[in-house]
Design an enzyme around this catalytic site. Structure first.
Site, PDB file in Angstrom:
ATOM      1  N   LYS A  34      43.313  35.826  58.137  1.00 29.36           N
ATOM      2  CA  LYS A  34      44.377  35.816  57.125  1.00 29.36           C
ATOM      3  C   LYS A  34      44.467  37.198  56.468  1.00 29.36           C
ATOM      4  O   LYS A  34      43.578  38.049  56.665  1.00 29.36           O
ATOM      5  CB  LYS A  34      44.080  34.737  56.083  1.00 29.36           C
ATOM      6  CG  LYS A  34      42.770  34.932  55.331  1.00 29.36           C
ATOM      7  CD  LYS A  34      42.357  33.653  54.606  1.00 29.36           C
ATOM      8  CE  LYS A  34      41.089  33.871  53.808  1.00 29.36           C
ATOM      9  NZ  LYS A  34      40.515  32.598  53.338  1.00 29.36           N
ATOM     10  N   ARG A 129      40.990  22.893  44.815  1.00 30.44           N
ATOM     11  CA  ARG A 129      42.090  23.799  45.118  1.00 30.44           C
ATOM     12  C   ARG A 129      43.059  23.048  46.023  1.00 30.44           C
ATOM     13  O   ARG A 129      44.102  22.616  45.587  1.00 30.44           O
ATOM     14  CB  ARG A 129      41.552  25.085  45.757  1.00 30.44           C
ATOM     15  CG  ARG A 129      42.546  26.211  45.797  1.00 30.44           C
ATOM     16  CD  ARG A 129      41.918  27.510  46.272  1.00 30.44           C
ATOM     17  NE  ARG A 129      41.381  27.427  47.619  1.00 30.44           N
ATOM     18  CZ  ARG A 129      40.830  28.460  48.264  1.00 30.44           C
ATOM     19  NH1 ARG A 129      40.740  29.643  47.681  1.00 30.44           N
ATOM     20  NH2 ARG A 129      40.364  28.318  49.493  1.00 30.44           N
ATOM     21  N   TYR A 256      42.958  61.424  33.556  1.00 35.32           N
ATOM     22  CA  TYR A 256      43.675  60.647  32.544  1.00 35.32           C
ATOM     23  C   TYR A 256      42.676  59.970  31.628  1.00 35.32           C
ATOM     24  O   TYR A 256      41.671  59.414  32.084  1.00 35.32           O
ATOM     25  CB  TYR A 256      44.532  59.583  33.216  1.00 35.32           C
ATOM     26  CG  TYR A 256      45.668  60.141  34.035  1.00 35.32           C
ATOM     27  CD1 TYR A 256      46.683  60.895  33.431  1.00 35.32           C
ATOM     28  CD2 TYR A 256      45.742  59.902  35.399  1.00 35.32           C
ATOM     29  CE1 TYR A 256      47.735  61.393  34.192  1.00 35.32           C
ATOM     30  CE2 TYR A 256      46.798  60.392  36.159  1.00 35.32           C
ATOM     31  CZ  TYR A 256      47.781  61.139  35.545  1.00 35.32           C
ATOM     32  OH  TYR A 256      48.815  61.630  36.294  1.00 35.32           O
ATOM     33  N   MET A 304      46.582  57.738  40.810  1.00 38.08           N
ATOM     34  CA  MET A 304      47.340  57.089  41.880  1.00 38.08           C
ATOM     35  C   MET A 304      46.991  57.661  43.257  1.00 38.08           C
ATOM     36  O   MET A 304      46.848  56.920  44.224  1.00 38.08           O
ATOM     37  CB  MET A 304      48.840  57.225  41.618  1.00 38.08           C
ATOM     38  CG  MET A 304      49.702  56.466  42.607  1.00 38.08           C
ATOM     39  SD  MET A 304      51.463  56.690  42.328  1.00 38.08           S
ATOM     40  CE  MET A 304      51.736  55.694  40.873  1.00 38.08           C
TER      41      MET A 304
HETATM   42  C1  LIG Z   1      39.176  32.464  53.850  1.00 36.44           C
HETATM   43  C2  LIG Z   1      38.664  31.177  54.350  1.00 36.44           C
HETATM   44  C3  LIG Z   1      37.519  31.129  55.151  1.00 36.44           C
HETATM   45  C4  LIG Z   1      36.666  32.340  55.459  1.00 36.44           C
HETATM   46  O1  LIG Z   1      35.878  32.656  54.337  1.00 36.44           O
HETATM   47  P1  LIG Z   1      34.829  33.879  54.362  1.00 36.44           P
HETATM   48  O2  LIG Z   1      34.138  33.796  53.061  1.00 36.44           O
HETATM   49  O3  LIG Z   1      35.674  35.113  54.465  1.00 36.44           O
HETATM   50  O4  LIG Z   1      33.981  33.682  55.540  1.00 36.44           O
HETATM   51  C5  LIG Z   1      37.142  29.915  55.681  1.00 36.44           C
HETATM   52  N1  LIG Z   1      37.850  28.783  55.405  1.00 36.44           N
HETATM   53  C6  LIG Z   1      38.946  28.795  54.624  1.00 36.44           C
HETATM   54  C7  LIG Z   1      39.653  27.525  54.336  1.00 36.44           C
HETATM   55  C8  LIG Z   1      39.382  29.985  54.062  1.00 36.44           C
HETATM   56  O5  LIG Z   1      40.454  29.991  53.264  1.00 36.44           O
END
Ligand SMILES: *Cc1c(COP(=O)(O)O)cnc(C)c1O
Length: 358
Positions: A34, A129, A256, A304
């Site tokens: 992802k 969640r 800054y 930046m």
């Molecule tokens: C992102 C995610 C993972 C992977 O998690 P890591 O901590 O990066 O290994 C596994 N399962 C679900 C549902 C996720 O959203």
């Protein structure tokens, strides 16, 4: 000359890390890619991880890109479909879908296509969640098991504390209790659970962060373990160069907000990397960084496009000296910890304007 910042993606490191996962389990590997492969580039990562048994991500367009690139493995949509139009693509491209809420079952009911889908029913075991509570699972399972649009069902959950001292005992017991009634495949483990809890491997593990060579176990915690200790290799090295140096006198300030003030005369370097490249603006004075392969620290506030480094102990460092922000020899987890975040966030924040090399 191009601006000298670049992100090097080490495809061999990705392959290596997949092997580390492979050796740690006999379950099938669902590589989580992802967020554009955690910032490493979707198709680039998929190619390096081609030996995986499946890919998990969120965007249907990305899943379709994978199919069109020829990947035949299971491709799982971690949030499932979002609307009716999605369902047509899901069916057409044979994507597996997480079903996490009753509204998705209702949408499936209304789906008129004649291809069947593989679904992963998500159980909420305490993270609150996504997912059905253990009490709601029986009804959802019943609906899905006799659904004309459903082919195969996998039961899954996601742990909130697999990387913490609290561990997974409670959610694992809840999940096993629910799953005991069904003869379906199971999937529970993220990287942390894959590395630490064999009892939670089930049929499919879902490693993410470990594939990119960062630790799921934040090193500042009592049970912290570094990526190196886990045998993982960093897949992303963010590097740039010094583009200017300054000689400071005692009392001079930099940047800054004058976040750093020299106590004595000293030499500093200006690096072509800023928060618009994805370096965290909240990285404080003292964040570790490499110049010419030697460890030093950042000074002042990150701007930046630039940041400052201390060259006090690096007399040979000059304009053109190579700087490693994170990656090879500069663990992203250490930078993240100093900046009050995690390796995940730094990787995902890599900006589009940074040139990627492989
Ligand atoms: C992102 C995610 C993972 C992977 O998690 P890591 O901590 O990066 O290994 C596994 N399962 C679900 C549902 C996720 O959203």
């Amino acid at each position: 000359m191009a601006r000298p910042i670049q992100a090097y993606i080490d495809l061999a490191a990705l392959e290596h890390n997949l092997q580390v996962a492979r050796r740690a389990t006999s379950a099938r590997l669902m590589s989580v890619i992802k967020a554009d492969g955690y910032g490493h580039g979707l198709l680039r990562v998929a190619e390096a991880l081609a030996a995986t048994d499946g890919f998990a991500l969120l965007d249907i367009q990305d899943a379709v890109r994978l199919r069109e690139a020829g990947y035949r493995q299971t491709i799982l949509l971690l949030e499932g479909f979002f609307n009716t139009e999605d369902l047509a693509s899901v069916a057409e491209y044979d994507l597996a879908c997480v079903i996490h809420s009753p509204w998705q079952i209702a949408m499936l009911d209304a789906f008129s296509g004649n291809r069947k889908l593989d679904v992963w029913l998500k159980v909420n075991t305490g993270m609150n969640r996504l997912g059905f509570t253990p009490q709601q699972v029986a009804q959802a399972m019943e609906q899905l098991q006799r659904h004309r649009a459903v082919r195969d069902i996998t039961l899954m959950t996601h742990f909130a504390n697999a990387d913490e001292a609290r561990g997974i005992a409670e959610p694992l017991a809840l999940f096993n209790d629910v799953a005991a009634s069904y003869r379906v495949a199971r999937s529970l483990a993220n990287s942390a659970a894959l590395l630490r809890y064999p009892a939670a491997h089930g049929d499919w593990v879902r490693p993410g962060i470990m594939l990119y060579g960062a630790t799921p176990f934040a090193p500042e915690k009592d049970r912290g373990v570094s990526a190196q200790q886990l045998g993982l290799r960093p897949a992303m090295t963010l590097s740039s160069r010094i583009i200017a140096t300054q000689e400071l006198r005692a009392g001079d300030e930099i940047g800054y907000g004058a976040q750093f003030r020299a106590e004595h005369s000293m030499r500093i370097g200006v690096v072509a990397c800023g928060y618009a490249d994805g370096y965290p603006r909240h990285a404080p004075n003292g964040t570790p960084i490499l110049v010419d392969g030697q460890r030093t620290k950042t000074l002042g506030r990150v701007s930046m496009d630039m940041l400052y480094v201390d060259l006090s102990n690096l007399p040979q460092a000059e304009v053109g000296s190579r700087v490693v922000l994170w990656g090879e020899s500069m663990p992203i987890d250490e930078v993240a910890r100093t900046a009050g975040t995690v390796g995940y966030e730094l990787m995902c924040a890599l900006a589009k304007r940074v040139q990627v090399v492989v």
